[in-house]
Design an enzyme around this catalytic site. Structure first.
Site, PDB file in Angstrom:
ATOM      1  N   ARG A 248       2.546 -14.149  -3.822  1.00  0.00           N
ATOM      2  CA  ARG A 248       2.541 -13.677  -2.433  1.00  0.00           C
ATOM      3  C   ARG A 248       3.057 -14.752  -1.479  1.00  0.00           C
ATOM      4  O   ARG A 248       3.470 -14.436  -0.365  1.00  0.00           O
ATOM      5  CB  ARG A 248       1.125 -13.256  -2.030  1.00  0.00           C
ATOM      6  CG  ARG A 248       0.562 -12.117  -2.866  1.00  0.00           C
ATOM      7  CD  ARG A 248      -0.928 -11.956  -2.642  1.00  0.00           C
ATOM      8  NE  ARG A 248      -1.232 -11.526  -1.287  1.00  0.00           N
ATOM      9  CZ  ARG A 248      -2.472 -11.478  -0.784  1.00  0.00           C
ATOM     10  NH1 ARG A 248      -3.504 -11.859  -1.535  1.00  0.00           N
ATOM     11  NH2 ARG A 248      -2.659 -11.052   0.456  1.00  0.00           N
TER      12      ARG A 248
ATOM     13  N   HIS B 176     -12.295 -12.091  -3.560  1.00  0.00           N
ATOM     14  CA  HIS B 176     -12.852 -10.752  -3.740  1.00  0.00           C
ATOM     15  C   HIS B 176     -14.133 -10.810  -4.578  1.00  0.00           C
ATOM     16  O   HIS B 176     -15.000  -9.945  -4.453  1.00  0.00           O
ATOM     17  CB  HIS B 176     -11.841  -9.826  -4.418  1.00  0.00           C
ATOM     18  CG  HIS B 176     -10.647  -9.501  -3.571  1.00  0.00           C
ATOM     19  ND1 HIS B 176      -9.530 -10.289  -3.533  1.00  0.00           N
ATOM     20  CD2 HIS B 176     -10.429  -8.473  -2.718  1.00  0.00           C
ATOM     21  CE1 HIS B 176      -8.658  -9.758  -2.695  1.00  0.00           C
ATOM     22  NE2 HIS B 176      -9.177  -8.656  -2.188  1.00  0.00           N
TER      23      HIS B 176
ATOM     24  N   ARG C 234       0.820  -1.223   0.000  1.00  0.00           N
ATOM     25  CA  ARG C 234       0.000   0.000   0.000  1.00  0.00           C
ATOM     26  C   ARG C 234       0.851   1.270   0.000  1.00  0.00           C
ATOM     27  O   ARG C 234       0.492   2.263  -0.604  1.00  0.00           O
ATOM     28  CB  ARG C 234      -0.934   0.019   1.213  1.00  0.00           C
ATOM     29  CG  ARG C 234      -1.695  -1.251   1.484  1.00  0.00           C
ATOM     30  CD  ARG C 234      -2.502  -1.743   0.305  1.00  0.00           C
ATOM     31  NE  ARG C 234      -3.312  -2.906   0.683  1.00  0.00           N
ATOM     32  CZ  ARG C 234      -3.875  -3.727  -0.175  1.00  0.00           C
ATOM     33  NH1 ARG C 234      -3.709  -3.547  -1.483  1.00  0.00           N
ATOM     34  NH2 ARG C 234      -4.593  -4.762   0.245  1.00  0.00           N
TER      35      ARG C 234
ATOM     36  N   ASP D 243     -11.261 -11.915   7.193  1.00  0.00           N
ATOM     37  CA  ASP D 243     -10.873 -11.174   5.996  1.00  0.00           C
ATOM     38  C   ASP D 243     -12.003 -10.180   5.720  1.00  0.00           C
ATOM     39  O   ASP D 243     -13.038 -10.172   6.401  1.00  0.00           O
ATOM     40  CB  ASP D 243     -10.646 -12.136   4.833  1.00  0.00           C
ATOM     41  CG  ASP D 243      -9.724 -11.564   3.750  1.00  0.00           C
ATOM     42  OD1 ASP D 243      -9.455 -10.340   3.764  1.00  0.00           O
ATOM     43  OD2 ASP D 243      -9.275 -12.335   2.886  1.00  0.00           O
TER      44      ASP D 243
END
Length: 338
Positions: free
Chosen positions: A142, A185, A74, A255
């Site tokens: 990741r 997502h 971020r 999450d």
């Protein structure tokens, strides 16, 4: 700690609106999370974290971020270096175990140098998911690798580096996201692997790091354990797998409740998360209507959830006396050899 509600909220922009200040004062979230939309300059981020804590009257309220490196980072250049991914670090480990573990520790320690002065105290890493054939690339690079022992070792080094820097880690996505064939997502994945195989591979890194203070759940259905609910909203997965088999005794946060893997309206989603045994609901996108719906069903922290939240607050330590410039040179040297 003063009474807080079992929720972590994001905010909409670079500074708090008057409505957000009033909402946070009213709903008393336990913590906050920042995203790229909240970041413009170092001074601005420091002011934002100060204002977030001021809104709830708790100068130690946790402020979280996802600053892994690779494609999940971020705080970006020029505010922080572009760091390597977990897979990049795993490649160093496979060439030289000691160098790989040192690189994982150093990266986390450097994250703490970047983040702690901004008032960010929790970094949502390490990713302990173990990718498997057919798994979606939402995890992909990741992950540290495909070997659960390597993932566990690298994850521990990453946790230790953050803690050496005065921050806390969040192990994710418990009990394992590596086999999920979809991006949560957007949709809900179902994993049909047997429980013994899940235990031996997917759950193993989480079991190795079960003593960490915080974990983030996976929005994944494990049909061999609970065919009807993703782990985040499954009392069976949370009680039998996360708490018992894995032995995780720390603060369990969901999450993001906004992700489309979950079903129902936002009050239903948040209620299901709390009802299943998650200690804290995570809501990330700063949408005020969604946040009000989530807040309407998230209780004050109490009982075991409060005990775990207090344990998190007691786990924060002071940064070690490492020399930042020296550690950055060492890290750059390791990456140059990779």
């Amino acid at each position: 700690m003063s009474e807080s509600n079992a929720v972590i909220f994001g905010c909409s922009g670079l500074s708090l609106t008057a409505d957000e200040k009033a909402f946070f004062r009213e709903t008393r979230p336990w913590g906050f999370i920042l995203f790229a939309r909240n970041i413009e300059s170092l001074a601005q981020v420091r002011d934002l974290t100060d204002r977030l804590r001021e809104s709830v009257g708790r100068p130690d309220a946790p402020v979280l971020i996802d600053q892994e490196g690779g494609r999940v980072q971020r705080l970006k250049p020029p505010l922080a270096p572009q760091y390597p991914s977990g897979a990049d670090l795993g490649a160093i480990y496979r060439a030289d175990r000691k160098a790989g573990l040192r690189a994982a520790w150093l990266l986390s320690r450097l994250h703490a140098f970047d983040l702690l002065p901004l008032g960010i105290t929790v970094n949502c890493l390490p990713v302990l998911d173990v990718p498997a054939p057919g798994g979606h690339e939402v995890i992909g690079s990741r992950a540290y690798g495909n070997d659960p022992e390597i993932v566990a070792e690298m994850g521990k080094a990453a946790c230790d580096g953050l803690k050496a820097g005065g921050m806390l880690p969040v192990i994710k996505h418990i009990p394992g996201h590596g086999r999920a064939g979809a991006d949560t997502h957007y949709e809900l994945p179902t994993v049909d692997t047997s429980r013994p195989e899940l235990g031996a591979r997917d759950f193993a890194p989480f079991k190795a790091l079960a003593g960490e203070a915080m974990a983030m759940s996976a929005h994944v259905v494990f049909s061999a354990i609970d065919p009807d609910n993703p782990a985040t909203t499954s009392r069976t997965v949370i009680d039998d797998v996360i708490r018992q088999d894995i032995g995780f005794g720390g603060l369990l946060m969901s999450d993001d409740v906004s992700m489309n893997a979950l079903s129902g309206d936002f009050a239903q989603r948040a209620g299901a998360i709390v009802g299943a045994g998650c200690d804290v609901v995570l809501h990330c996108n700063g949408d005020p209507e969604e946040m009000r719906a989530v807040a309407s069903v998230t209780p004050a922290l109490s009982g075991e959830a409060l005990r775990r939240a207090n344990a998190v607050m007691n786990a924060f330590g002071q940064p070690d006396q490492s020399d930042e410039a020296e550690l950055r040179r060492e890290f750059e040297g390791l990456m140059a050899l990779s």
